[in-house]
Write a protein that holds these residues in place. Sequence first.
Motif, PDB file in Angstrom:
ATOM      1  N   ILE A   7       7.511  -1.211  -6.992  1.00  0.00           N
ATOM      2  CA  ILE A   7       7.826  -0.041  -6.186  1.00  0.00           C
ATOM      3  C   ILE A   7       9.333  -0.073  -5.933  1.00  0.00           C
ATOM      4  N   THR A   8       9.974   1.050  -6.221  1.00  0.00           N
ATOM      5  CA  THR A   8      11.428   1.167  -6.060  1.00  0.00           C
ATOM      6  C   THR A   8      11.750   2.431  -5.281  1.00  0.00           C
ATOM      7  N   GLU A   9      13.030   2.649  -5.038  1.00  0.00           N
ATOM      8  CA  GLU A   9      13.448   3.881  -4.376  1.00  0.00           C
ATOM      9  C   GLU A   9      13.137   5.105  -5.238  1.00  0.00           C
ATOM     10  N   HIS A  10      12.933   4.898  -6.532  1.00  0.00           N
ATOM     11  CA  HIS A  10      12.660   6.012  -7.442  1.00  0.00           C
ATOM     12  C   HIS A  10      11.187   6.418  -7.471  1.00  0.00           C
ATOM     13  N   ASN A  11      10.282   5.526  -7.067  1.00  0.00           N
ATOM     14  CA  ASN A  11       8.855   5.862  -7.160  1.00  0.00           C
ATOM     15  C   ASN A  11       8.086   5.691  -5.848  1.00  0.00           C
ATOM     16  N   VAL A  12       8.763   5.310  -4.781  1.00  0.00           N
ATOM     17  CA  VAL A  12       8.070   5.066  -3.518  1.00  0.00           C
ATOM     18  C   VAL A  12       7.423   6.339  -2.966  1.00  0.00           C
ATOM     19  N   GLU A  13       8.066   7.473  -3.170  1.00  0.00           N
ATOM     20  CA  GLU A  13       7.490   8.720  -2.680  1.00  0.00           C
ATOM     21  C   GLU A  13       6.193   9.045  -3.422  1.00  0.00           C
ATOM     22  N   ALA A  14       6.191   8.873  -4.733  1.00  0.00           N
ATOM     23  CA  ALA A  14       4.966   9.090  -5.522  1.00  0.00           C
ATOM     24  C   ALA A  14       3.883   8.111  -5.097  1.00  0.00           C
ATOM     25  N   ALA A  15       4.286   6.878  -4.803  1.00  0.00           N
ATOM     26  CA  ALA A  15       3.321   5.873  -4.344  1.00  0.00           C
ATOM     27  C   ALA A  15       2.667   6.322  -3.043  1.00  0.00           C
ATOM     28  N   CYS A  16       3.456   6.800  -2.117  1.00  0.00           N
ATOM     29  CA  CYS A  16       2.927   7.204  -0.804  1.00  0.00           C
ATOM     30  C   CYS A  16       2.084   8.471  -0.874  1.00  0.00           C
ATOM     31  N   ARG A  17       2.240   9.269  -1.914  1.00  0.00           N
ATOM     32  CA  ARG A  17       1.421  10.481  -2.076  1.00  0.00           C
ATOM     33  C   ARG A  17       0.059  10.183  -2.684  1.00  0.00           C
ATOM     34  N   LEU A  18      -0.143   8.993  -3.192  1.00  0.00           N
ATOM     35  CA  LEU A  18      -1.402   8.634  -3.853  1.00  0.00           C
ATOM     36  C   LEU A  18      -2.571   8.782  -2.875  1.00  0.00           C
ATOM     37  N   GLN A  19      -3.624   9.472  -3.293  1.00  0.00           N
ATOM     38  CA  GLN A  19      -4.784   9.717  -2.444  1.00  0.00           C
ATOM     39  C   GLN A  19      -6.062   9.281  -3.138  1.00  0.00           C
ATOM     40  N   VAL A  20      -6.889   8.515  -2.446  1.00  0.00           N
ATOM     41  CA  VAL A  20      -8.229   8.194  -2.943  1.00  0.00           C
ATOM     42  C   VAL A  20      -9.146   9.364  -2.589  1.00  0.00           C
ATOM     43  N   ARG A  21     -10.402   9.302  -3.037  1.00  0.00           N
ATOM     44  CA  ARG A  21     -11.363  10.346  -2.669  1.00  0.00           C
ATOM     45  C   ARG A  21     -11.574  10.336  -1.148  1.00  0.00           C
ATOM     46  N   PRO A  22     -11.832  11.487  -0.563  1.00  0.00           N
ATOM     47  CA  PRO A  22     -12.037  11.552   0.894  1.00  0.00           C
ATOM     48  C   PRO A  22     -13.117  10.597   1.401  1.00  0.00           C
ATOM     49  N   ASP A  23     -14.210  10.413   0.642  1.00  0.00           N
ATOM     50  CA  ASP A  23     -15.279   9.525   1.095  1.00  0.00           C
ATOM     51  C   ASP A  23     -14.884   8.049   1.020  1.00  0.00           C
ATOM     52  N   GLN A  24     -13.752   7.748   0.380  1.00  0.00           N
ATOM     53  CA  GLN A  24     -13.293   6.359   0.268  1.00  0.00           C
ATOM     54  C   GLN A  24     -12.222   6.001   1.293  1.00  0.00           C
ATOM     55  N   GLU A  25     -11.715   6.986   2.004  1.00  0.00           N
ATOM     56  CA  GLU A  25     -10.609   6.741   2.927  1.00  0.00           C
ATOM     57  C   GLU A  25     -10.956   5.720   4.004  1.00  0.00           C
ATOM     58  N   LYS A  26     -12.214   5.659   4.420  1.00  0.00           N
ATOM     59  CA  LYS A  26     -12.607   4.699   5.453  1.00  0.00           C
ATOM     60  C   LYS A  26     -12.619   3.266   4.931  1.00  0.00           C
ATOM     61  N   TYR A  27     -12.576   3.097   3.598  1.00  0.00           N
ATOM     62  CA  TYR A  27     -12.618   1.768   2.990  1.00  0.00           C
ATOM     63  C   TYR A  27     -11.261   1.282   2.488  1.00  0.00           C
ATOM     64  N   SER A  28     -10.245   2.129   2.575  1.00  0.00           N
ATOM     65  CA  SER A  28      -8.938   1.725   2.067  1.00  0.00           C
ATOM     66  C   SER A  28      -7.838   2.179   3.012  1.00  0.00           C
ATOM     67  N   SER A  29      -6.740   1.464   2.968  1.00  0.00           N
ATOM     68  CA  SER A  29      -5.573   1.835   3.767  1.00  0.00           C
ATOM     69  C   SER A  29      -4.646   2.696   2.924  1.00  0.00           C
ATOM     70  N   PRO A  30      -3.931   3.621   3.556  1.00  0.00           N
ATOM     71  CA  PRO A  30      -2.947   4.402   2.804  1.00  0.00           C
ATOM     72  C   PRO A  30      -1.883   3.486   2.195  1.00  0.00           C
ATOM     73  N   VAL A  31      -1.342   3.899   1.070  1.00  0.00           N
ATOM     74  CA  VAL A  31      -0.324   3.097   0.392  1.00  0.00           C
ATOM     75  C   VAL A  31       0.865   2.835   1.325  1.00  0.00           C
ATOM     76  N   ALA A  32       1.273   3.820   2.099  1.00  0.00           N
ATOM     77  CA  ALA A  32       2.413   3.625   3.006  1.00  0.00           C
ATOM     78  C   ALA A  32       2.161   2.462   3.972  1.00  0.00           C
TER      79      ALA A  32
END
Length: 150
Positions: A7-32
Amino acid sequence: MPGLVKITEHNVEAACRLQVRPDQEKYSSPVAWSLAEAYAQPDIAWPRLIVEGDEVVGFLMGFFDIEWDRPDDRRSGLWRLNIAAEQQGRGYGRFAVDAVRAEARSRGHDQIYTTWESGEDGPEGFYLTLGFRPTGETSGGQIVAVRSVH
C-alpha cells in the motif's frame, strides 16, 4: 494472474474504497481500520493489496511473530481478508491465504493461524476448505484455527 502490492500513497485511496458484500460487513473490518492498525503495529503487520492488472480486487493483512498467550508461544498468520464484493468466487481469497503461507514459510514458520466469527453466513466454510482447523481456542470471541504452510 493476481499479484500482491504494498500500500502506497498512489493506491491507498483505492484500498480504502474496497467493499465486501453487505452481508459480510459484520465479519470483516474496513480496510481503513486495518491500515490504521498496521500503522500502529508496523513490526508485526503485513498489509498488501491483491491486484489483477491495475485493478484492486482485495486486501489482506498478515501478522508475524506475535506473542500469543505466553512469551514462548509466537504465532503468524492471516489477520484480515477483504475481497471486493464483485470479485468474490474467483480464487482471490485462496490466493491471499497462499500468499500469507508463502511469506510465513520464507520467514521460517511451519504453520499459520487465522480467526473468524461464527455465523450462518460467516467465513468458516471458506477457511475449512482451505485447510484451516480449529484449535479449540478463542480470541476476542472468535474461533482460532491453524494450518500448515506446506
